[in-house]
Design an enzyme around this catalytic site. Structure first.
Site, PDB file in Angstrom:
ATOM      1  N   ASP A  49      38.651  58.574  34.515  1.00  0.00           N
ATOM      2  CA  ASP A  49      39.969  57.988  34.767  1.00  0.00           C
ATOM      3  C   ASP A  49      40.181  57.983  36.276  1.00  0.00           C
ATOM      4  O   ASP A  49      39.477  58.688  37.014  1.00  0.00           O
ATOM      5  CB  ASP A  49      41.076  58.798  34.068  1.00  0.00           C
ATOM      6  CG  ASP A  49      42.368  58.004  33.908  1.00  0.00           C
ATOM      7  OD1 ASP A  49      42.540  57.347  32.862  1.00  0.00           O
ATOM      8  OD2 ASP A  49      43.201  58.029  34.832  1.00  0.00           O
TER       9      ASP A  49
ATOM     10  N   TYR B 119      42.053  38.125  32.692  1.00  0.00           N
ATOM     11  CA  TYR B 119      41.608  39.015  31.610  1.00  0.00           C
ATOM     12  C   TYR B 119      40.722  38.260  30.623  1.00  0.00           C
ATOM     13  O   TYR B 119      39.684  38.772  30.179  1.00  0.00           O
ATOM     14  CB  TYR B 119      42.849  39.580  30.924  1.00  0.00           C
ATOM     15  CG  TYR B 119      42.609  40.575  29.828  1.00  0.00           C
ATOM     16  CD1 TYR B 119      42.105  41.841  30.102  1.00  0.00           C
ATOM     17  CD2 TYR B 119      42.939  40.269  28.503  1.00  0.00           C
ATOM     18  CE1 TYR B 119      41.924  42.768  29.092  1.00  0.00           C
ATOM     19  CE2 TYR B 119      42.768  41.193  27.483  1.00  0.00           C
ATOM     20  CZ  TYR B 119      42.254  42.433  27.785  1.00  0.00           C
ATOM     21  OH  TYR B 119      42.078  43.352  26.778  1.00  0.00           O
TER      22      TYR B 119
ATOM     23  N   LYS C 157      36.854  39.264  29.835  1.00  0.00           N
ATOM     24  CA  LYS C 157      36.453  39.700  28.499  1.00  0.00           C
ATOM     25  C   LYS C 157      35.446  38.746  27.863  1.00  0.00           C
ATOM     26  O   LYS C 157      34.529  39.173  27.156  1.00  0.00           O
ATOM     27  CB  LYS C 157      37.683  39.865  27.606  1.00  0.00           C
ATOM     28  CG  LYS C 157      38.548  41.074  27.979  1.00  0.00           C
ATOM     29  CD  LYS C 157      37.771  42.380  27.948  1.00  0.00           C
ATOM     30  CE  LYS C 157      38.673  43.608  27.981  1.00  0.00           C
ATOM     31  NZ  LYS C 157      37.887  44.873  28.026  1.00  0.00           N
TER      32      LYS C 157
ATOM     33  N   ASN D 100      34.984  50.887  28.865  1.00  0.00           N
ATOM     34  CA  ASN D 100      36.321  50.621  28.341  1.00  0.00           C
ATOM     35  C   ASN D 100      37.358  50.397  29.439  1.00  0.00           C
ATOM     36  O   ASN D 100      38.420  49.823  29.177  1.00  0.00           O
ATOM     37  CB  ASN D 100      36.743  51.807  27.464  1.00  0.00           C
ATOM     38  CG  ASN D 100      38.199  51.748  27.068  1.00  0.00           C
ATOM     39  OD1 ASN D 100      38.592  51.000  26.187  1.00  0.00           O
ATOM     40  ND2 ASN D 100      39.034  52.547  27.738  1.00  0.00           N
TER      41      ASN D 100
END
Length: 317
Positions: A44, A163, A167, A97
């Site tokens: 993170d 985005y 993706k 992720n």
């Protein structure tokens, strides 16, 4: 080992990296991988969030360490792989992720909005995948790479040029990696999750499901079954399975998971194929294209069915 870790452990002895795993879907993936026996590198950008994620895994009897880094650069990718090897001696699994959103319609989207999202999602997947594969190949590890896609990358969504491009690009990379990595015994797959998140909680259509989940109640069957919309935990099982030796024959696939639903997405294929001797001039297209393609043009965006009356907001009834 605590009671909560007494599960079938097909990942025992394996080591996983999960980028963007301090909270949300990424944390659920990291916790499930640990539950199934893997030691996990949590990642993170926030040190406190990463530490809390590690503590949650250790509290359940798992093993985890944190690498605080902003995914995107080659240096961050190297730090993640080295973190896994330094802490646990090896690397077997990579789950990419990490991601951010900068939603704006096209004319309002700045260069920075576009570059920032593409850097984390697409470049971050690329750099981490390259670093992990280099390790797998050098060490002779039949590793697993699992990249997280999105329905937006499959269908498109208003206000998400950045985005959607990232993706969709991830799925394209996965198909390429599956070809390049096959001889090394490494698999590369994409997972398309549909789950309650901070983002979906702000959408009125999904609010009844998210609110039920927040109350600790089961989501209405309409969401879980009809929409394939569930919790982060509903997606995590697929992540763990694709990370296992058992999934060695699944490669280059885009698999959707959410609620009670599992989906295998097709690779893009032509839905109409016609030929014209001498080729397709403007005049021929003008005369014939409607004959061949009307009724076959592909939809864009996702179209959701109307909410059942009992789930509709009061103001909409």
């Amino acid at each position: 080992m605590s009671e909560s870790m007494h599960h079938h452990q097909p990942l025992a002895g394996k080591v996983a990296i999960v980028t963007g795993s301090g909270q949300g879907l990424g944390l659920a993936y990291a916790q499930e991988l640990a539950r199934r026996g893997a030691a996990v590198v949590v990642n993170d950008v926030n040190e406190d969030v990463a530490a809390a994620a590690v503590a949650s895994i250790e509290a359940s009897g798992g093993r985890a360490v944190a690498v605080v880094a902003a995914v995107g650069s080659s240096e961050a990718a190297s730090a993640l792989v080295q973190g896994a090897v330094s802490a646990f001696g090896r690397l077997d699994i990579l789950v990419t992720n990490a991601g951010i959103l900068r939603d704006k319609s096209l004319l309002k989207m700045t260069d920075e909005d576009f570059d920032t999202v593409v850097n984390v999602h697409l470049r971050g997947t690329f750099t981490c995948g390259r670093e992990a594969f280099a390790y797998f190949k050098e060490q002779g590890v039949a590793g697993r790479i699992i990249a997280i896609g999105s329905p937006t990358g499959q269908y498109g969504t208003f206000g998400q040029s950045n985005y959607a491009a990232a993706k969709a690009g991830i799925v394209g990379m996965i198909r390429t990696w599956a070809i390049e990595m096959k001889r090394s015994g490494v698999t590369a797959n994409a997972v398309i999750p549909v789950a309650a998140t901070a983002m979906t909680g702000t959408v009125p259509y999904f609010r009844p499901a998210v609110e039920a989940h927040e109350r600790g109640e089961a989501m209405p069957a309409f969401y879980r079954h009809d929409l394939g919309f569930g919790t982060a935990a509903d997606v995590a099982g697929l992540i763990a399975y694709l990370a296992s030796d058992e999934a060695g024959k699944i490669n280059g696939q885009a698999i959707g998971a959410g609620g009670d639903r599992l989906q295998l997405f097709s690779h893009p294929r032509p839905v109409v194929t016609v030929y014209a001797e001498g080729g397709w001039s403007y005049e021929r297209l003008s005369a014939e294209i409607h004959e061949h393609m009307d009724g076959q043009l592909q939809s864009v965006g996702e179209v959701f069915p109307p909410l059942p009356a009992e789930l509709s907001p009061i103001e909409a009834r």
